[in-house]
Design a protein around this motif. Structure first.
Motif, PDB file in Angstrom:
ATOM      1  N   GLU A   1       0.846  -1.186   0.000  1.00 29.20           N
ATOM      2  CA  GLU A   1       0.000   0.000   0.000  1.00 29.20           C
ATOM      3  C   GLU A   1       0.885   1.241   0.000  1.00 29.20           C
ATOM      4  O   GLU A   1       1.982   1.238   0.576  1.00 29.20           O
ATOM      5  CB  GLU A   1      -0.884   0.015   1.248  1.00 29.20           C
ATOM      6  CG  GLU A   1      -1.751  -1.218   1.439  1.00 29.20           C
ATOM      7  CD  GLU A   1      -3.065  -1.132   0.684  1.00 29.20           C
ATOM      8  OE1 GLU A   1      -3.253  -0.158  -0.084  1.00 29.20           O
ATOM      9  OE2 GLU A   1      -3.900  -2.041   0.852  1.00 29.20           O
TER      10      GLU A   1
ATOM     11  N   GLU B   1       5.378   0.389  -4.120  1.00 29.69           N
ATOM     12  CA  GLU B   1       4.101   1.081  -4.112  1.00 29.69           C
ATOM     13  C   GLU B   1       3.594   1.207  -5.544  1.00 29.69           C
ATOM     14  O   GLU B   1       4.280   0.847  -6.503  1.00 29.69           O
ATOM     15  CB  GLU B   1       4.251   2.460  -3.468  1.00 29.69           C
ATOM     16  CG  GLU B   1       4.641   2.404  -2.003  1.00 29.69           C
ATOM     17  CD  GLU B   1       4.773   3.789  -1.382  1.00 29.69           C
ATOM     18  OE1 GLU B   1       4.543   4.787  -2.102  1.00 29.69           O
ATOM     19  OE2 GLU B   1       5.103   3.874  -0.185  1.00 29.69           O
ATOM     20  N   LYS B   2       2.390   1.728  -5.695  1.00 24.74           N
ATOM     21  CA  LYS B   2       1.738   1.758  -7.002  1.00 24.74           C
ATOM     22  C   LYS B   2       2.578   2.459  -8.064  1.00 24.74           C
ATOM     23  O   LYS B   2       2.815   1.911  -9.152  1.00 24.74           O
ATOM     24  CB  LYS B   2       0.376   2.441  -6.884  1.00 24.74           C
ATOM     25  CG  LYS B   2      -0.441   2.426  -8.165  1.00 24.74           C
ATOM     26  CD  LYS B   2      -1.784   3.123  -7.990  1.00 24.74           C
ATOM     27  CE  LYS B   2      -2.655   2.406  -6.993  1.00 24.74           C
ATOM     28  NZ  LYS B   2      -4.014   3.011  -6.920  1.00 24.74           N
TER      29      LYS B   2
ATOM     30  N   LEU C   1      -3.777  -5.928  -5.001  1.00 26.26           N
ATOM     31  CA  LEU C   1      -2.828  -4.820  -5.146  1.00 26.26           C
ATOM     32  C   LEU C   1      -2.184  -4.819  -6.525  1.00 26.26           C
ATOM     33  O   LEU C   1      -2.005  -3.749  -7.135  1.00 26.26           O
ATOM     34  CB  LEU C   1      -1.742  -4.912  -4.062  1.00 26.26           C
ATOM     35  CG  LEU C   1      -2.150  -4.452  -2.659  1.00 26.26           C
ATOM     36  CD1 LEU C   1      -1.040  -4.759  -1.660  1.00 26.26           C
ATOM     37  CD2 LEU C   1      -2.446  -2.959  -2.665  1.00 26.26           C
TER      38      LEU C   1
END
Length: 296
Positions: free
Chosen positions: A232, A252-253, A288
């Protein structure tokens, strides 16, 4: 670039119920393919790296074929010298039939000497056996009445009984060195490099293109594996203690998408995502990856 998932058929928790949950979840999340590894028996001193269990790949592929509708089903990789190629050819063709043409066969020569010894297969012959076994399997997949004469495999006027839906059936050659690249070119197959950094992958792809140009063939399709631990945004990143996880960066993204773009620029056709094999977090990590990668 297509994106696949490598579910952990090497983990004890990956049993009948969780196979169904994970594979259906991956298909619903938008993954294009599911890929499974192959080991028969692992020496004890290497078990912490390879996993504590291994579901046999062919019954598993048949089971997953019945659980899913769209995803392609691959091996990354099947150790070709471990099995009689006449039997393997029929198993592959059977799963391709049952899945309505969704199988991709990734093969490798193997590298665990103790496993070869347990199976009574000479370790130093593994490369030549792989080449011969592939040629014999091609004959069985593509001919109604097949014949082959080799050093270890010989048959004449054999009716395979089961042939794959796909003609030709897609094959990938796994491995990192120039011999695996040449093997992919010799067998008109795709190439599946081992795990590594993006910089290492870029160097391997450049070498593959050079070798292809030297023999006057197009560059093989590239199916790469991406070890990643999605997190996250803003989540803590404690040290990674397990030696089998050291090469799996926590991303992370934005970081995941940046890496994905760099891999796509290399000309990779399909990326196999390998996430941590922890039962309690596996489904969340699928979500995710869907958010980080599949959502674009």
């Amino acid at each position: 670039m297509r994106v696949g998932l490598a579910p952990p058929n090497y983990a004890r928790w990956f049993d009948g119920a969780t196979v169904a949950e994970v594979c259906r979840h991956a298909e619903e999340a938008g993954f294009d393919s599911l890929w499974f590894g192959d080991h028969v028996a692992i020496p004890q001193d290497q078990a912490d790296v390879f996993g504590n269990a291994y579901l046999d790949v062919f019954p598993l592929l048949g089971h997953v074929a019945a659980l899913t509708e769209r995803v392609r089903l691959g091996t990354n990789v099947l150790v070709a010298p471990y099995r009689n190629p006449v039997v393997t050819a029929k198993e592959v063709a059977t799963v391709d039939r049952l899945s309505d043409g969704r199988v991709v066969l990734g093969v490798g020569v193997g590298h665990v000497r103790g496993e070869f010894e347990a199976l009574g297969v000479p370790f130093d012959e593994r490369g030549r056996r792989t080449d011969e076994y592939l040629r014999a399997m091609r004959a069985l997949w593509e001919q109604d009445v097949a014949s082959y004469e080799g050093e270890w495999v010989r048959f004449r006027d054999l009716c395979p009984l089961t042939r794959p839906v796909q003609q030709p059936l897609p094959v990938l050659i796994g491995g990192d060195g120039p011999r695996s690249m040449r093997r992919a070119l010799e067998h008109d197959a795709g190439w599946a490099p081992g795990q590594g950094t993006i910089e290492q992958l870029a160097a391997k792809v450049a070498q593959l293109r050079t070798l292809a140009a030297e023999v006057g063939k197009p560059c093989p399709t590239i199916v790469a594996r991406w070890l990643v631990h999605p997190v996250e945004d803003g989540a803590p990143r404690p040290p990674i203690p397990h030696r089998g996880e050291l090469r799996r960066p926590r991303l992370e993204k934005a970081e995941a998408r940046e890496q994905l773009a760099r891999i796509a620029e290399l000309g990779v056709s399909e990326l196999i995502v390998d996430i941590p094999a922890r039962h309690e977090t596996y489904h969340r990590n699928i979500d995710l990856i869907a958010e980080h990668v599949l959502a674009g």
